[in-house]
Design a protein around this motif. Structure first.
Motif, PDB file in Angstrom:
ATOM      1  N   ALA A  56      99.985  56.611  71.910  1.00 24.33           N
ATOM      2  CA  ALA A  56      98.765  55.887  71.570  1.00 24.33           C
ATOM      3  C   ALA A  56      98.145  56.378  70.268  1.00 24.33           C
ATOM      4  O   ALA A  56      97.276  55.707  69.697  1.00 24.33           O
ATOM      5  CB  ALA A  56      97.750  56.016  72.705  1.00 24.33           C
ATOM      6  N   LEU A  57      98.574  57.542  69.797  1.00 20.42           N
ATOM      7  CA  LEU A  57      98.062  58.077  68.543  1.00 20.42           C
ATOM      8  C   LEU A  57      98.749  57.389  67.364  1.00 20.42           C
ATOM      9  O   LEU A  57      99.864  56.869  67.495  1.00 20.42           O
ATOM     10  CB  LEU A  57      98.297  59.589  68.488  1.00 20.42           C
ATOM     11  N   PRO A  58      98.122  57.397  66.192  1.00 17.82           N
ATOM     12  CA  PRO A  58      98.735  56.744  65.022  1.00 17.82           C
ATOM     13  C   PRO A  58     100.083  57.372  64.665  1.00 17.82           C
ATOM     14  O   PRO A  58     100.258  58.585  64.744  1.00 17.82           O
ATOM     15  CB  PRO A  58      97.704  56.998  63.906  1.00 17.82           C
ATOM     16  N   GLY A  59     101.031  56.545  64.319  1.00 15.18           N
ATOM     17  CA  GLY A  59     102.310  57.037  63.832  1.00 15.18           C
ATOM     18  C   GLY A  59     103.439  57.047  64.836  1.00 15.18           C
ATOM     19  O   GLY A  59     104.529  57.557  64.525  1.00 15.18           O
ATOM     20  N   ASP A  60     103.233  56.479  66.029  1.00  9.75           N
ATOM     21  CA  ASP A  60     104.290  56.456  67.055  1.00  9.75           C
ATOM     22  C   ASP A  60     104.922  57.840  67.236  1.00  9.75           C
ATOM     23  O   ASP A  60     106.141  58.027  67.134  1.00  9.75           O
ATOM     24  CB  ASP A  60     105.378  55.436  66.688  1.00  9.75           C
ATOM     25  N   LEU A  61     104.093  58.817  67.531  1.00 16.31           N
ATOM     26  CA  LEU A  61     104.558  60.202  67.617  1.00 16.31           C
ATOM     27  C   LEU A  61     105.568  60.408  68.737  1.00 16.31           C
ATOM     28  O   LEU A  61     106.452  61.254  68.624  1.00 16.31           O
ATOM     29  CB  LEU A  61     103.356  61.141  67.814  1.00 16.31           C
ATOM     30  N   ASP A  62     105.440  59.645  69.832  1.00 16.94           N
ATOM     31  CA  ASP A  62     106.397  59.815  70.926  1.00 16.94           C
ATOM     32  C   ASP A  62     107.797  59.401  70.504  1.00 16.94           C
ATOM     33  O   ASP A  62     108.790  60.017  70.896  1.00 16.94           O
ATOM     34  CB  ASP A  62     105.947  59.027  72.161  1.00 16.94           C
ATOM     35  N   THR A  63     107.906  58.361  69.675  1.00 18.47           N
ATOM     36  CA  THR A  63     109.211  57.912  69.188  1.00 18.47           C
ATOM     37  C   THR A  63     109.776  58.886  68.166  1.00 18.47           C
ATOM     38  O   THR A  63     110.989  59.121  68.126  1.00 18.47           O
ATOM     39  CB  THR A  63     109.089  56.511  68.555  1.00 18.47           C
ATOM     40  N   ILE A  64     108.889  59.463  67.359  1.00 13.68           N
ATOM     41  CA  ILE A  64     109.350  60.438  66.361  1.00 13.68           C
ATOM     42  C   ILE A  64     109.866  61.700  67.046  1.00 13.68           C
ATOM     43  O   ILE A  64     110.908  62.242  66.677  1.00 13.68           O
ATOM     44  CB  ILE A  64     108.198  60.786  65.386  1.00 13.68           C
ATOM     45  N   LEU A  65     109.133  62.178  68.045  1.00 11.41           N
ATOM     46  CA  LEU A  65     109.535  63.407  68.730  1.00 11.41           C
ATOM     47  C   LEU A  65     110.719  63.172  69.655  1.00 11.41           C
ATOM     48  O   LEU A  65     111.585  64.052  69.795  1.00 11.41           O
ATOM     49  CB  LEU A  65     108.346  63.957  69.527  1.00 11.41           C
ATOM     50  N   PHE A  66     110.756  62.013  70.292  1.00 13.48           N
ATOM     51  CA  PHE A  66     111.836  61.691  71.231  1.00 13.48           C
ATOM     52  C   PHE A  66     112.525  60.398  70.798  1.00 13.48           C
ATOM     53  O   PHE A  66     112.299  59.333  71.386  1.00 13.48           O
ATOM     54  CB  PHE A  66     111.285  61.539  72.652  1.00 13.48           C
ATOM     55  N   PRO A  67     113.377  60.439  69.760  1.00  9.17           N
ATOM     56  CA  PRO A  67     114.052  59.219  69.288  1.00  9.17           C
ATOM     57  C   PRO A  67     114.908  58.601  70.391  1.00  9.17           C
ATOM     58  O   PRO A  67     115.356  59.287  71.316  1.00  9.17           O
ATOM     59  CB  PRO A  67     114.925  59.728  68.130  1.00  9.17           C
ATOM     60  N   ALA A  68     115.156  57.305  70.258  1.00 12.70           N
ATOM     61  CA  ALA A  68     115.882  56.573  71.303  1.00 12.70           C
ATOM     62  C   ALA A  68     117.275  57.130  71.541  1.00 12.70           C
ATOM     63  O   ALA A  68     117.743  57.207  72.688  1.00 12.70           O
ATOM     64  CB  ALA A  68     115.960  55.093  70.924  1.00 12.70           C
ATOM     65  N   ASP A  69     117.987  57.556  70.461  1.00 13.19           N
ATOM     66  CA  ASP A  69     119.351  58.036  70.659  1.00 13.19           C
ATOM     67  C   ASP A  69     119.398  59.488  71.144  1.00 13.19           C
ATOM     68  O   ASP A  69     120.466  60.003  71.478  1.00 13.19           O
ATOM     69  CB  ASP A  69     120.180  57.878  69.381  1.00 13.19           C
ATOM     70  N   VAL A  70     118.243  60.167  71.210  1.00  9.60           N
ATOM     71  CA  VAL A  70     118.168  61.531  71.743  1.00  9.60           C
ATOM     72  C   VAL A  70     117.849  61.507  73.240  1.00  9.60           C
ATOM     73  O   VAL A  70     118.251  62.397  73.992  1.00  9.60           O
ATOM     74  CB  VAL A  70     117.112  62.352  70.975  1.00  9.60           C
ATOM     75  N   ARG A  71     117.160  60.469  73.656  1.00 10.92           N
ATOM     76  CA  ARG A  71     116.693  60.412  75.047  1.00 10.92           C
ATOM     77  C   ARG A  71     117.813  60.471  76.085  1.00 10.92           C
ATOM     78  O   ARG A  71     117.639  61.104  77.137  1.00 10.92           O
ATOM     79  CB  ARG A  71     115.839  59.155  75.247  1.00 10.92           C
ATOM     80  N   PRO A  72     118.988  59.825  75.859  1.00 10.96           N
ATOM     81  CA  PRO A  72     120.055  59.967  76.871  1.00 10.96           C
ATOM     82  C   PRO A  72     120.480  61.417  77.100  1.00 10.96           C
ATOM     83  O   PRO A  72     120.821  61.794  78.226  1.00 10.96           O
ATOM     84  CB  PRO A  72     121.196  59.126  76.286  1.00 10.96           C
ATOM     85  N   PHE A  73     120.470  62.233  76.052  1.00 12.08           N
ATOM     86  CA  PHE A  73     120.847  63.641  76.210  1.00 12.08           C
ATOM     87  C   PHE A  73     119.781  64.401  77.004  1.00 12.08           C
ATOM     88  O   PHE A  73     120.103  65.253  77.839  1.00 12.08           O
ATOM     89  CB  PHE A  73     121.045  64.277  74.825  1.00 12.08           C
ATOM     90  N   LEU A  74     118.527  64.098  76.724  1.00 14.10           N
ATOM     91  CA  LEU A  74     117.454  64.697  77.513  1.00 14.10           C
ATOM     92  C   LEU A  74     117.541  64.244  78.968  1.00 14.10           C
ATOM     93  O   LEU A  74     117.255  65.014  79.899  1.00 14.10           O
ATOM     94  CB  LEU A  74     116.093  64.316  76.932  1.00 14.10           C
ATOM     95  N   ASN A  75     117.951  62.991  79.161  1.00 14.28           N
ATOM     96  CA  ASN A  75     118.050  62.456  80.520  1.00 14.28           C
ATOM     97  C   ASN A  75     119.116  63.189  81.335  1.00 14.28           C
ATOM     98  O   ASN A  75     118.940  63.420  82.536  1.00 14.28           O
ATOM     99  CB  ASN A  75     118.368  60.961  80.470  1.00 14.28           C
ATOM    100  N   VAL A  76     120.227  63.582  80.678  1.00 20.04           N
ATOM    101  CA  VAL A  76     121.265  64.340  81.388  1.00 20.04           C
ATOM    102  C   VAL A  76     120.702  65.670  81.875  1.00 20.04           C
ATOM    103  O   VAL A  76     120.920  66.078  83.029  1.00 20.04           O
ATOM    104  CB  VAL A  76     122.489  64.564  80.475  1.00 20.04           C
ATOM    105  N   LEU A  77     119.952  66.363  81.015  1.00 26.40           N
ATOM    106  CA  LEU A  77     119.328  67.627  81.418  1.00 26.40           C
ATOM    107  C   LEU A  77     118.327  67.395  82.545  1.00 26.40           C
ATOM    108  O   LEU A  77     118.225  68.198  83.484  1.00 26.40           O
ATOM    109  CB  LEU A  77     118.633  68.274  80.218  1.00 26.40           C
ATOM    110  N   ALA A  78     117.588  66.293  82.441  1.00 27.82           N
ATOM    111  CA  ALA A  78     116.608  65.973  83.479  1.00 27.82           C
ATOM    112  C   ALA A  78     117.284  65.751  84.822  1.00 27.82           C
ATOM    113  O   ALA A  78     116.800  66.220  85.862  1.00 27.82           O
ATOM    114  CB  ALA A  78     115.806  64.735  83.079  1.00 27.82           C
ATOM    115  N   GLN A  79     118.398  65.042  84.805  1.00 29.69           N
ATOM    116  CA  GLN A  79     119.095  64.764  86.069  1.00 29.69           C
ATOM    117  C   GLN A  79     119.698  66.031  86.664  1.00 29.69           C
ATOM    118  O   GLN A  79     119.753  66.196  87.894  1.00 29.69           O
ATOM    119  CB  GLN A  79     120.183  63.706  85.862  1.00 29.69           C
ATOM    120  N   LEU A  80     120.143  66.955  85.803  1.00 32.63           N
ATOM    121  CA  LEU A  80     120.642  68.241  86.297  1.00 32.63           C
ATOM    122  C   LEU A  80     119.504  69.010  86.976  1.00 32.63           C
ATOM    123  O   LEU A  80     119.691  69.585  88.058  1.00 32.63           O
ATOM    124  CB  LEU A  80     121.227  69.060  85.144  1.00 32.63           C
TER     125      LEU A  80
END
Length: 696
Positions: A56-80
């Motif tokens: 909700a902050l200016p600059g789409d900070l969530d997308t910058i910090l967690f890019p779309a092509d990085v999220r699947p890798f984070l998801n694998v760690l999350a599922q573990l």
């Protein structure tokens, strides 16, 4: 959108993990400060790092910090992390909680599932039309309604157990009953969820039957084949005395392989991990279970589960909820809270549970926590819940968890809780009004001599009783997501069995014995509570048992009830030999007078002479001679002043004897006077010593 190469993705994952850990730890600490479990803060941290705040902050900070092509890798760690968490949940399923409470536990659990499930199913008829399409695919009403019903029905056993443990409510009947109900609820709810997932994935009747059939075969293999083999873990653990890397590797292999099998069957990988936890050995496995829990918590809590919270939070956008969504949220909260509370309360009252306890059950069974997020993520993965419904249900999970502690505070205020804990303690120990010696047992094998000594300290007192107290100290931090309480209770049960073996010594000496076992991070605080509950006259403990406290130069709190006798040296054959006299170092202070009383009682208890060791100077000698004459006149056997017979025990006030042992390796008992003894002068002390035994 820019695509990142593998090196950039790896770098993103590393910095994301660092950010996630920092925010999760900060929010976890903040949650604890306001009286909430740490996991609540970490769930909120995950939501804040998503579109709700960061996006909700200016600059789409969530997308910058967690890019779309990085999220699947984070998801694998999350599922573990999720797999390890579900194993811990299964590890804590111990239906021994319900022993003696089967009828109440089952009726409360069933009612607190059936009513909210039914209400959730009915609610689906009102809101399905707004959530019947997920990513262009139609969501069948039955799938949506079943998932909504399960989401309303869940109770988070780990969070509930942690809340009870932090308020010490697991020591009163209400808390134990809550644990029993939650344990049964866990088994029923996960079985129900497995069926619901089979219905969603199977599609038609044949597909559903195939998935359920394979699931039954998997369960039979796990319980009938794998479970007996896992008993060898207990054997190896006893042989090595600790959890070895090979044993831990075997457990991890079992978790991951079981998760893979259930994913291939078509239910979900969490069920395999959960079942593997359920089939882990329980008998004589308390220490093994505790070590496994501690090891896995270090990885899952600090690193992997916070990633799961963030992955969940990336799908939660509270700012996108419109007025219609707020209305749906109100209905969801009403159904979830009322269904759980009314179901549990009505079932408890029908079993004649008192109103306050029934109300507490209704409040506690509403705890949903992380377990609810697990179910909601399955709903998203199976294409049943859209983004808005997922957000509404996550809010419901957080609200129903956050409200538990403050509502419980209203239902069970501190004064009522303290009263019930004290009553439960006394009832559990079966205590009566009598002269009481509390023995702090550290090593049950070595401390059998301490039990004999405690019986000696009773002297002529009658009636008298011995309380054997064992406080098992945790060497690692408490689990933060799994409750750890199941392992704790198992360890306490094992400690209780060991104490009951020692209690036979007391019975053979003709005295009454009671036992009390605790699992604690603050051992002296728990000993103080036991001593207060027992109205202890004496607390007997080994030197160096615990080294922290807020007492006046002592490791124990200043408020500790009774006289403290600290044993230094080995209480072997020499220390327990009945032939040696009991010696005491003379001192006119309160500790010295109390040491004289303890020594005299021990001498009478052993039927051996009392040996007075006077201080330097003729005045000290005259005073000792006068005390000896007073004791002899009333029948206490006092050894001659020139006696050179080695003493069996040496009592002394603090600071009089150093080095841990007295002459000829005589065990030294350092005596710290309790409140009652500090107000007595020497005449009163002598009167207490020489008073005839009260009739039994």
């Amino acid at each position: 959108m820019d695509q990142h190469d593998i090196a950039e993705i790896t770098a993103y994952v590393f910095i994301d993990l660092a950010v996630i850990m920092v925010v999760a730890r900060l929010m976890g600490r903040l949650a604890r400060k306001v009286g909430q479990p740490a996991v609540v803060g970490e769930i909120i941290a995950g939501i804040l790092l998503g579109p709700t705040l960061l996006g909700a902050l200016p600059g789409d900070l969530d997308t910058i910090l967690f890019p779309a092509d990085v999220r699947p890798f984070l998801n694998v760690l999350a599922q573990l992390g999720l797999v390890l968490f579900m194993f811990l949940i299964g590890l804590e399923v111990d239906l021994s909680f319900i022993r003696g409470r089967e009828r109440i536990a089952v009726s409360v659990s069933v009612a607190s599932i059936v009513l909210p499930f039914t209400l959730g199913f009915l609610l689906a008829t009102l809101i399905h039309a707004r959530h019947d399409v997920v990513e262009g695919q139609e969501v069948k009403f039955l799938s949506f309604a079943l998932f909504l019903g399960v989401a309303m029905s869940i109770t988070a056993f780990p969070v509930l157990a942690r809340i009870l443990a932090e308020r010490n409510m697991h020591r009163i009947p209400t808390g134990v009953l809550s644990l029993a109900c939650a344990a049964v609820d866990d088994v029923i709810a996960w079985a129900l969820l497995a069926v619901v997932v089979a219905v969603v994935v199977g599609g038609d009747f044949t597909g559903v039957l195939a998935i359920i059939g394979y699931s039954i075969i998997f369960a039979l293999v796990m319980f009938l084949v794998i479970r007996p083999l896992l008993k060898y873990l207990v054997t190896y653990h006893k042989r090595f005395g600790q959890l070895t890397p090979e044993m831990m590797a075997l457990v991890l292999i079992g978790i991951l392989a079981s998760a893979w099998v259930t994913e291939e069957i078509g239910i979900h990988f969490i069920f395999g991990a959960f079942v593997f936890g359920v089939i882990m050995p329980r008998q004589d496995a308390a220490k093994l279970t505790h070590e496994i829990t501690d090891r896995l918590e270090q990885v899952s809590v600090l690193l992997l589960l916070p990633v799961f919270f963030v992955v969940t939070g990336l799908g939660v956008d509270i700012g996108a909820i419109d007025l219609t969504g707020l209305g749906e949220l109100g209905l969801i909260l009403l159904v979830a809270i009322a269904g759980k509370f009314l179901g549990a309360f009505a079932a408890a009252r029908s079993q004649r549970v008192p109103r306050r306890q029934a109300t507490a059950l209704g409040v506690l069974m509403n705890t949903r926590g992380l377990t609810e997020l697990v179910i909601l993520n399955i709903g998203v993965q199976r294409g049943v819940l859209d983004g808005e419904m997922f957000t509404l249900l996550v809010i419901m999970a957080v609200v129903t968890t956050v409200m538990t502690s403050p509502l419980l505070q209203l239902v069970y205020p501190p004064r009522v809780l303290e009263r019930d804990i004290a009553a439960a303690e006394r009832a559990a120990m079966g205590l009566e009004e009598a002269y009481t010696v509390v023995v702090v047992v550290d090593d049950p094998e070595r401390d059998a001599a301490m039990v004999h000594l405690a019986c000696d300290l009773v002297g002529r007192e009658s009636p008298a009783q011995i309380v054997l107290a064992r406080v098992v100290r945790r060497t690692l931090p408490k689990p933060e997501v799994a409750s750890g309480l199941g392992a704790d209770l198992a360890l306490m049960a094992a400690a209780g069995d060991e104490l009951r073996q020692l209690a036979r010594i007391v019975g053979e000496r003709g005295l009454r014995a009671s036992v009390a076992s605790r699992f604690s991070d603050a051992p002296w605080a728990d000993v103080s509570e036991i001593a207060a509950s027992a109205d202890a006259d004496v607390v007997l403990v080994r030197a160096g048992w615990a080294t922290t406290g807020d007492g006046d130069g002592t490791p124990w709190p200043a408020t500790l009830h009774g006289t403290v006798v600290v044993v230094s040296g080995d209480l072997g054959e020499h220390g327990l030999a009945p032939s040696g006299p009991v010696a005491v170092v003379q001192d006119t202070g309160p500790d010295g007078r109390t040491a004289l009383r303890m020594a005299a009682q021990a001498a009478m208890g052993r039927s051996v002479p009392l040996q007075l060791q006077a201080g330097e100077g003729w005045r000290a000698g005259r005073r000792a001679a006068g005390i000896a004459d007073s004791l002899r006149r009333v029948g206490v056997d006092v050894a001659p002043e020139d006696s050179d017979t080695p003493a069996g025990l040496l009592f002394a006030p603090p600071g009089e004897v150093t080095g841990g042992t007295g002459p000829d390796l005589t065990p030294v008992l350092t005596v710290h006077a309790g409140p009652a003894d500090r107000d007595r002068d020497m005449d009163e002390t002598l009167a207490v010593i020489t008073a005839p035994a009260a009739p039994a």
